[in-house]
Design a protein around this motif. Sequence first.
Motif, PDB file in Angstrom:
ATOM      1  N   HIS A 106      41.639  22.006  65.115  1.00 19.37           N
ATOM      2  CA  HIS A 106      40.512  22.468  64.299  1.00 19.37           C
ATOM      3  C   HIS A 106      40.396  21.650  63.015  1.00 19.37           C
ATOM      4  O   HIS A 106      39.305  21.207  62.647  1.00 19.37           O
ATOM      5  CB  HIS A 106      40.644  23.956  63.979  1.00 19.37           C
ATOM      6  N   LEU A 107      41.516  21.435  62.343  1.00 20.13           N
ATOM      7  CA  LEU A 107      41.488  20.677  61.088  1.00 20.13           C
ATOM      8  C   LEU A 107      41.091  19.221  61.319  1.00 20.13           C
ATOM      9  O   LEU A 107      40.235  18.687  60.612  1.00 20.13           O
ATOM     10  CB  LEU A 107      42.852  20.731  60.399  1.00 20.13           C
ATOM     11  N   LYS A 108      41.694  18.597  62.299  1.00 19.43           N
ATOM     12  CA  LYS A 108      41.494  17.158  62.499  1.00 19.43           C
ATOM     13  C   LYS A 108      40.202  16.829  63.240  1.00 19.43           C
ATOM     14  O   LYS A 108      39.497  15.908  62.857  1.00 19.43           O
ATOM     15  CB  LYS A 108      42.688  16.548  63.229  1.00 19.43           C
ATOM     16  N   GLU A 109      39.916  17.564  64.314  1.00 21.24           N
ATOM     17  CA  GLU A 109      38.780  17.206  65.148  1.00 21.24           C
ATOM     18  C   GLU A 109      37.499  17.952  64.779  1.00 21.24           C
ATOM     19  O   GLU A 109      36.441  17.348  64.713  1.00 21.24           O
ATOM     20  CB  GLU A 109      39.135  17.405  66.618  1.00 21.24           C
ATOM     21  N   CYS A 110      37.613  19.249  64.552  1.00 18.63           N
ATOM     22  CA  CYS A 110      36.407  20.025  64.226  1.00 18.63           C
ATOM     23  C   CYS A 110      35.948  19.763  62.798  1.00 18.63           C
ATOM     24  O   CYS A 110      34.756  19.625  62.545  1.00 18.63           O
ATOM     25  CB  CYS A 110      36.644  21.515  64.435  1.00 18.63           C
ATOM     26  N   LEU A 111      36.892  19.723  61.863  1.00 15.45           N
ATOM     27  CA  LEU A 111      36.547  19.542  60.456  1.00 15.45           C
ATOM     28  C   LEU A 111      36.675  18.093  60.003  1.00 15.45           C
ATOM     29  O   LEU A 111      36.335  17.771  58.868  1.00 15.45           O
ATOM     30  CB  LEU A 111      37.432  20.430  59.572  1.00 15.45           C
ATOM     31  N   SER A 112      37.182  17.233  60.873  1.00 15.41           N
ATOM     32  CA  SER A 112      37.416  15.814  60.544  1.00 15.41           C
ATOM     33  C   SER A 112      38.190  15.671  59.239  1.00 15.41           C
ATOM     34  O   SER A 112      37.930  14.782  58.435  1.00 15.41           O
ATOM     35  CB  SER A 112      36.095  15.045  60.468  1.00 15.41           C
ATOM     36  N   ALA A 113      39.142  16.561  59.027  1.00 11.52           N
ATOM     37  CA  ALA A 113      39.928  16.553  57.790  1.00 11.52           C
ATOM     38  C   ALA A 113      41.149  15.667  57.969  1.00 11.52           C
ATOM     39  O   ALA A 113      41.602  15.402  59.073  1.00 11.52           O
ATOM     40  CB  ALA A 113      40.361  17.967  57.435  1.00 11.52           C
ATOM     41  N   ASP A 114      41.670  15.230  56.865  1.00 12.69           N
ATOM     42  CA  ASP A 114      42.874  14.419  56.867  1.00 12.69           C
ATOM     43  C   ASP A 114      43.709  14.822  55.674  1.00 12.69           C
ATOM     44  O   ASP A 114      43.234  15.486  54.764  1.00 12.69           O
ATOM     45  CB  ASP A 114      42.519  12.938  56.794  1.00 12.69           C
ATOM     46  N   VAL A 115      44.936  14.397  55.683  1.00 16.77           N
ATOM     47  CA  VAL A 115      45.838  14.695  54.588  1.00 16.77           C
ATOM     48  C   VAL A 115      46.532  13.404  54.190  1.00 16.77           C
ATOM     49  O   VAL A 115      46.736  12.527  55.014  1.00 16.77           O
ATOM     50  CB  VAL A 115      46.842  15.800  54.995  1.00 16.77           C
ATOM     51  N   ASP A 116      46.863  13.291  52.917  1.00 14.80           N
ATOM     52  CA  ASP A 116      47.561  12.114  52.410  1.00 14.80           C
ATOM     53  C   ASP A 116      49.005  12.178  52.887  1.00 14.80           C
ATOM     54  O   ASP A 116      49.767  13.044  52.478  1.00 14.80           O
ATOM     55  CB  ASP A 116      47.506  12.087  50.874  1.00 14.80           C
ATOM     56  N   LEU A 117      49.366  11.245  53.771  1.00 12.36           N
ATOM     57  CA  LEU A 117      50.700  11.262  54.343  1.00 12.36           C
ATOM     58  C   LEU A 117      51.689  10.382  53.584  1.00 12.36           C
ATOM     59  O   LEU A 117      52.836  10.248  53.988  1.00 12.36           O
ATOM     60  CB  LEU A 117      50.645  10.815  55.809  1.00 12.36           C
ATOM     61  N   SER A 118      51.268   9.821  52.488  1.00 15.46           N
ATOM     62  CA  SER A 118      52.156   8.927  51.745  1.00 15.46           C
ATOM     63  C   SER A 118      53.309   9.682  51.092  1.00 15.46           C
ATOM     64  O   SER A 118      54.292   9.077  50.688  1.00 15.46           O
ATOM     65  CB  SER A 118      51.366   8.158  50.690  1.00 15.46           C
ATOM     66  N   SER A 119      53.202  10.995  51.001  1.00 16.84           N
ATOM     67  CA  SER A 119      54.253  11.787  50.376  1.00 16.84           C
ATOM     68  C   SER A 119      55.495  11.887  51.255  1.00 16.84           C
ATOM     69  O   SER A 119      56.544  12.293  50.797  1.00 16.84           O
ATOM     70  CB  SER A 119      53.738  13.195  50.081  1.00 16.84           C
ATOM     71  N   GLU A 178      35.939  30.079  61.078  1.00 19.71           N
ATOM     72  CA  GLU A 178      35.062  29.403  60.111  1.00 19.71           C
ATOM     73  C   GLU A 178      35.126  30.034  58.725  1.00 19.71           C
ATOM     74  O   GLU A 178      35.024  29.343  57.725  1.00 19.71           O
ATOM     75  CB  GLU A 178      33.611  29.378  60.602  1.00 19.71           C
ATOM     76  N   ARG A 179      35.312  31.374  58.689  1.00 19.55           N
ATOM     77  CA  ARG A 179      35.349  32.065  57.394  1.00 19.55           C
ATOM     78  C   ARG A 179      36.532  31.628  56.544  1.00 19.55           C
ATOM     79  O   ARG A 179      36.527  31.797  55.331  1.00 19.55           O
ATOM     80  CB  ARG A 179      35.426  33.577  57.607  1.00 19.55           C
ATOM     81  N   TYR A 180      37.553  31.081  57.175  1.00 18.54           N
ATOM     82  CA  TYR A 180      38.788  30.737  56.462  1.00 18.54           C
ATOM     83  C   TYR A 180      39.052  29.232  56.405  1.00 18.54           C
ATOM     84  O   TYR A 180      40.133  28.815  56.009  1.00 18.54           O
ATOM     85  CB  TYR A 180      39.967  31.462  57.114  1.00 18.54           C
ATOM     86  N   GLU A 181      38.055  28.437  56.791  1.00 19.18           N
ATOM     87  CA  GLU A 181      38.240  26.986  56.822  1.00 19.18           C
ATOM     88  C   GLU A 181      38.620  26.413  55.461  1.00 19.18           C
ATOM     89  O   GLU A 181      39.504  25.563  55.369  1.00 19.18           O
ATOM     90  CB  GLU A 181      36.988  26.288  57.345  1.00 19.18           C
ATOM     91  N   GLU A 182      37.964  26.876  54.419  1.00 15.97           N
ATOM     92  CA  GLU A 182      38.255  26.350  53.083  1.00 15.97           C
ATOM     93  C   GLU A 182      39.700  26.640  52.688  1.00 15.97           C
ATOM     94  O   GLU A 182      40.400  25.766  52.165  1.00 15.97           O
ATOM     95  CB  GLU A 182      37.289  26.948  52.056  1.00 15.97           C
ATOM     96  N   GLN A 183      40.160  27.858  52.960  1.00 14.30           N
ATOM     97  CA  GLN A 183      41.544  28.215  52.638  1.00 14.30           C
ATOM     98  C   GLN A 183      42.536  27.417  53.487  1.00 14.30           C
ATOM     99  O   GLN A 183      43.572  26.977  52.989  1.00 14.30           O
ATOM    100  CB  GLN A 183      41.774  29.712  52.840  1.00 14.30           C
ATOM    101  N   LEU A 184      42.216  27.220  54.765  1.00 20.89           N
ATOM    102  CA  LEU A 184      43.081  26.414  55.627  1.00 20.89           C
ATOM    103  C   LEU A 184      43.197  24.994  55.081  1.00 20.89           C
ATOM    104  O   LEU A 184      44.297  24.444  54.980  1.00 20.89           O
ATOM    105  CB  LEU A 184      42.525  26.374  57.053  1.00 20.89           C
ATOM    106  N   LEU A 185      42.053  24.418  54.745  1.00 18.79           N
ATOM    107  CA  LEU A 185      42.054  23.054  54.202  1.00 18.79           C
ATOM    108  C   LEU A 185      42.845  22.952  52.903  1.00 18.79           C
ATOM    109  O   LEU A 185      43.634  22.024  52.717  1.00 18.79           O
ATOM    110  CB  LEU A 185      40.614  22.572  53.965  1.00 18.79           C
TER     111      LEU A 185
END
Length: 178
Positions: free
Chosen positions: A94-107, A2-9
């Motif tokens: 962790h990124l996708k399910e725990c943080l519900s984060a996504d990334v722009d895959l159009s690149s 959790e301490r590094y979530e922002e950096q991971l994202l």
Amino acid sequence: MERYEEQLLEQWQADGPQRKGYRQLAEWFNTLMLRREMDRAGLSTLGDEAESKYERLRSDEAVAEEVASELANAGVPIERLRSDFVSYGVIRTHLKECLSADVDLSSGDWERDAIEISTDHATTKIEAAVRSLRNKGRLSAGGDVSVSVTAELECENCHARVPVDRAIRREYVCRCDD
């Protein structure tokens, strides 16, 4: 974690070449944990010392055990630390399910990530099978065995074969239609 979530994202969602895939993030995170434990034990972490030790912990068994022993003798709880190391799958979950984060895959980077994930998965499975065969005495070698997985693409017209990373880099499999 959790301490590094922002950096991971930040690293996962970065643009272009700054963007890190799951495997790179897992290596970064594991090295970070190793560096923290080395600092606590009073070991030098200047330069790339933690990165070097982490890389050697992941190398052939003899080298890994030598480094593990060295770290344990210096006060690093290496067995606990090794069990805490994360895989790229844990990072992805962790990124996708725990943080519900996504990334722009159009690149277009998602394709390279998918190939890397598949190759890593195949390598891990083959390593486990080879280790089992060696333990059963059904496969022998003079020393440690390393596994290398390379995906290849083949043109159905001319039957040219090329490693997928080379095809992506040069942007073609063959020139038979030219």
